[in-house]
Design a protein around this motif. Structure first.
Motif, PDB file in Angstrom:
ATOM      1  N   LEU A 111       0.818  -1.211   0.000  1.00  0.00           N
ATOM      2  CA  LEU A 111       0.000   0.000   0.000  1.00  0.00           C
ATOM      3  C   LEU A 111       0.852   1.262   0.000  1.00  0.00           C
ATOM      4  CD1 LEU A 111      -2.816   1.239   0.172  1.00  0.00           C
ATOM      5  CD2 LEU A 111      -2.707   0.993   2.656  1.00  0.00           C
ATOM      6  N   GLN A 112       1.852   1.294   0.885  1.00  0.00           N
ATOM      7  CA  GLN A 112       2.604   2.530   1.099  1.00  0.00           C
ATOM      8  C   GLN A 112       3.799   2.702   0.167  1.00  0.00           C
ATOM      9  OE1 GLN A 112       3.558   2.249   5.284  1.00  0.00           O
ATOM     10  NE2 GLN A 112       1.410   2.150   5.878  1.00  0.00           N
ATOM     11  N   GLU A 113       4.390   1.585  -0.269  1.00  0.00           N
ATOM     12  CA  GLU A 113       5.629   1.673  -1.037  1.00  0.00           C
ATOM     13  C   GLU A 113       5.457   1.398  -2.530  1.00  0.00           C
ATOM     14  OE1 GLU A 113       8.303   2.800   0.341  1.00  0.00           O
ATOM     15  OE2 GLU A 113       7.527   2.785   2.392  1.00  0.00           O
ATOM     16  N   THR A 114       4.601   0.438  -2.877  1.00  0.00           N
ATOM     17  CA  THR A 114       4.466   0.078  -4.291  1.00  0.00           C
ATOM     18  C   THR A 114       3.118   0.484  -4.879  1.00  0.00           C
ATOM     19  OG1 THR A 114       3.557  -2.147  -3.906  1.00  0.00           O
ATOM     20  CG2 THR A 114       5.952  -1.925  -3.841  1.00  0.00           C
ATOM     21  N   ASN A 115       2.192   0.940  -4.024  1.00  0.00           N
ATOM     22  CA  ASN A 115       0.861   1.391  -4.457  1.00  0.00           C
ATOM     23  C   ASN A 115       0.117   0.310  -5.233  1.00  0.00           C
ATOM     24  OD1 ASN A 115      -1.117   3.444  -4.428  1.00  0.00           O
ATOM     25  ND2 ASN A 115      -0.666   3.979  -6.549  1.00  0.00           N
ATOM     26  N   ASP A 116       0.325  -0.947  -4.847  1.00  0.00           N
ATOM     27  CA  ASP A 116      -0.387  -2.072  -5.460  1.00  0.00           C
ATOM     28  C   ASP A 116      -1.610  -2.368  -4.596  1.00  0.00           C
ATOM     29  OD1 ASP A 116      -1.277  -4.531  -6.458  1.00  0.00           O
ATOM     30  OD2 ASP A 116       0.758  -5.141  -7.030  1.00  0.00           O
ATOM     31  N   LEU A 117      -2.722  -1.717  -4.940  1.00  0.00           N
ATOM     32  CA  LEU A 117      -3.909  -1.792  -4.085  1.00  0.00           C
ATOM     33  C   LEU A 117      -4.498  -3.195  -4.023  1.00  0.00           C
ATOM     34  CD1 LEU A 117      -5.820   1.518  -4.925  1.00  0.00           C
ATOM     35  CD2 LEU A 117      -3.916   1.128  -3.351  1.00  0.00           C
ATOM     36  N   GLN A 118      -4.501  -3.912  -5.160  1.00  0.00           N
ATOM     37  CA  GLN A 118      -5.101  -5.239  -5.166  1.00  0.00           C
ATOM     38  C   GLN A 118      -4.328  -6.199  -4.277  1.00  0.00           C
ATOM     39  OE1 GLN A 118      -8.151  -6.314  -6.780  1.00  0.00           O
ATOM     40  NE2 GLN A 118      -7.668  -7.775  -5.152  1.00  0.00           N
ATOM     41  N   ARG A 119      -3.008  -6.193  -4.396  1.00  0.00           N
ATOM     42  CA  ARG A 119      -2.219  -7.098  -3.565  1.00  0.00           C
ATOM     43  C   ARG A 119      -2.281  -6.694  -2.092  1.00  0.00           C
ATOM     44  NH1 ARG A 119       3.078  -8.381  -7.403  1.00  0.00           N
ATOM     45  NH2 ARG A 119       2.000  -9.908  -8.732  1.00  0.00           N
ATOM     46  N   ALA A 120      -2.341  -5.388  -1.831  1.00  0.00           N
ATOM     47  CA  ALA A 120      -2.503  -4.939  -0.446  1.00  0.00           C
ATOM     48  C   ALA A 120      -3.822  -5.446   0.114  1.00  0.00           C
ATOM     49  CB  ALA A 120      -2.449  -3.416  -0.379  1.00  0.00           C
ATOM     50  N   CYS A 121      -4.870  -5.345  -0.682  1.00  0.00           N
ATOM     51  CA  CYS A 121      -6.189  -5.815  -0.262  1.00  0.00           C
ATOM     52  C   CYS A 121      -6.166  -7.315   0.022  1.00  0.00           C
ATOM     53  CB  CYS A 121      -7.210  -5.492  -1.354  1.00  0.00           C
ATOM     54  SG  CYS A 121      -8.891  -5.983  -0.956  1.00  0.00           S
ATOM     55  N   ASP A 122      -5.563  -8.082  -0.874  1.00  0.00           N
ATOM     56  CA  ASP A 122      -5.487  -9.538  -0.694  1.00  0.00           C
ATOM     57  C   ASP A 122      -4.750  -9.895   0.596  1.00  0.00           C
ATOM     58  OD1 ASP A 122      -6.799  -9.820  -3.105  1.00  0.00           O
ATOM     59  OD2 ASP A 122      -4.989 -10.244  -4.267  1.00  0.00           O
ATOM     60  N   SER A 123      -3.671  -9.163   0.877  1.00  0.00           N
ATOM     61  CA  SER A 123      -2.891  -9.450   2.088  1.00  0.00           C
ATOM     62  C   SER A 123      -3.656  -9.068   3.351  1.00  0.00           C
ATOM     63  CB  SER A 123      -1.536  -8.719   2.032  1.00  0.00           C
ATOM     64  OG  SER A 123      -0.664  -9.353   1.119  1.00  0.00           O
TER      65      SER A 123
END
Length: 291
Positions: free
Chosen positions: A128-140
């Motif tokens: 979320l904070q470093e790579t801005n990958d919202l989908q993977r952040a959500c999955d985690s």
């Protein structure tokens, strides 16, 4: 950082490399060799950390972890990968995630799901904070939430579900966002300590339904929430949600703006609400007059 300290760290690293690559003698075993190499890598990694050479520290901890694995020291390997991730966080988020995933694998195999959830939550925050990958952040966040829930850490699980719901809404995955907000709200209703927060989750769910353009579902949901807690109908959150729905039904951008202005004067809108209200307003402008 002095040149001597830097040189000492690299000398220790070189010693570790030589130990790991050495052949075993008559009176030693491969296990002993890798135990000793692992200790040397750990010492080198800690020296690099003190020198703020975080990439080198992460690499040395990773080599330590590999040595621990060859000795079947799973707990020590897991800890070494976690130390590697903490070093890699300083500028190398992708490597930090890889190291954390190694840690998580060991924790799950050992049945240490609460700790696995903690590490998975770290992964989510890096995405979320470093790579801005919202989908993977959500999955985690969702995965961490399930593990927390399985360990009866329900409050922490609900925080993860709430964070996942916010991200689903950001990605316009509104049905999943609504389901998650309702899940958190349902649990929050069971305790006097958390019951006060239910109106916020329901407001978010209603805004998501409105952003979908499904106003019938939004109104039905509002009635369902009142049936679960009849005090909801007297809250500012409920009245705001209904006013937003009515403005959208009328296709009236000016009324919509007025509703938002009035609410914001008393309760400042946060970034999430501002973003979803902009999406709703865009929908009004593209398709005025829904009634």
């Amino acid at each position: 950082m002095s040149n001597k300290e830097r040189d000492d760290a690299f000398k220790l690293l070189d010693k570790a490399n030589k130990k790991a690559g050495s052949s075993t003698g008559w009176f030693s075993s491969a296990s002993t060799k890798f135990e000793e190499a692992g200790d040397l890598y750990q010492q080198a990694a800690n020296m690099f950390k003190l020198l703020k050479m975080f990439k080198e520290a992460g690499d040395a901890f990773a080599r330590e972890a590999e040595c621990r694995e060859k000795c079947n020291e799973t707990s020590e390997a897991s800890n070494a990968w976690w130390n590697a991730s903490k070093a890699y966080k300083r500028g190398h988020p992708d490597l930090a995630i890889q190291a954390l995933q190694q840690t998580i694998t060991y924790l799950v195999k050992g049945g240490r799901f609460r700790q696995a959830a903690d590490r998975e939550k770290e992964v989510a925050q890096i995405y979320l904070q470093e790579t801005n990958d919202l989908q993977r952040a959500c999955d985690s966040f969702l995965r961490a939430g399930e593990w927390y829930a399985g360990e009866d850490a329900v409050a922490t699980a609900n925080q993860c579900y709430k964070d996942a719901a916010d991200l689903c809404a950001d990605m316009e995955q509104f049905p999943q966002a609504i389901s998650l907000y309702e899940r958190v709200a349902d649990h929050s209703l069971t305790s006097n300590l958390t019951k006060y927060s239910v109106k916020e989750y329901w407001l978010k769910a209603l805004l998501c339904a409105t952003a979908m353009g499904d106003l019938v579902t939004a109104r039905r949901a509002a009635q369902k929430y009142i049936s679960q807690d009849n005090t909801f109908s007297s809250t500012r959150e409920y009245k705001f949600a209904i006013a937003v729905i009515e403005a959208v039904e009328a296709g009236d951008p000016e009324a919509f703006t007025g509703v938002i202005y009035d609410y914001d004067q008393i309760t400042k809108l946060d970034n999430w609400k501002t973003a979803i209200l902009l999406k709703i307003k865009k929908g009004i402008q593209e398709e005025p007059g829904l009634t």
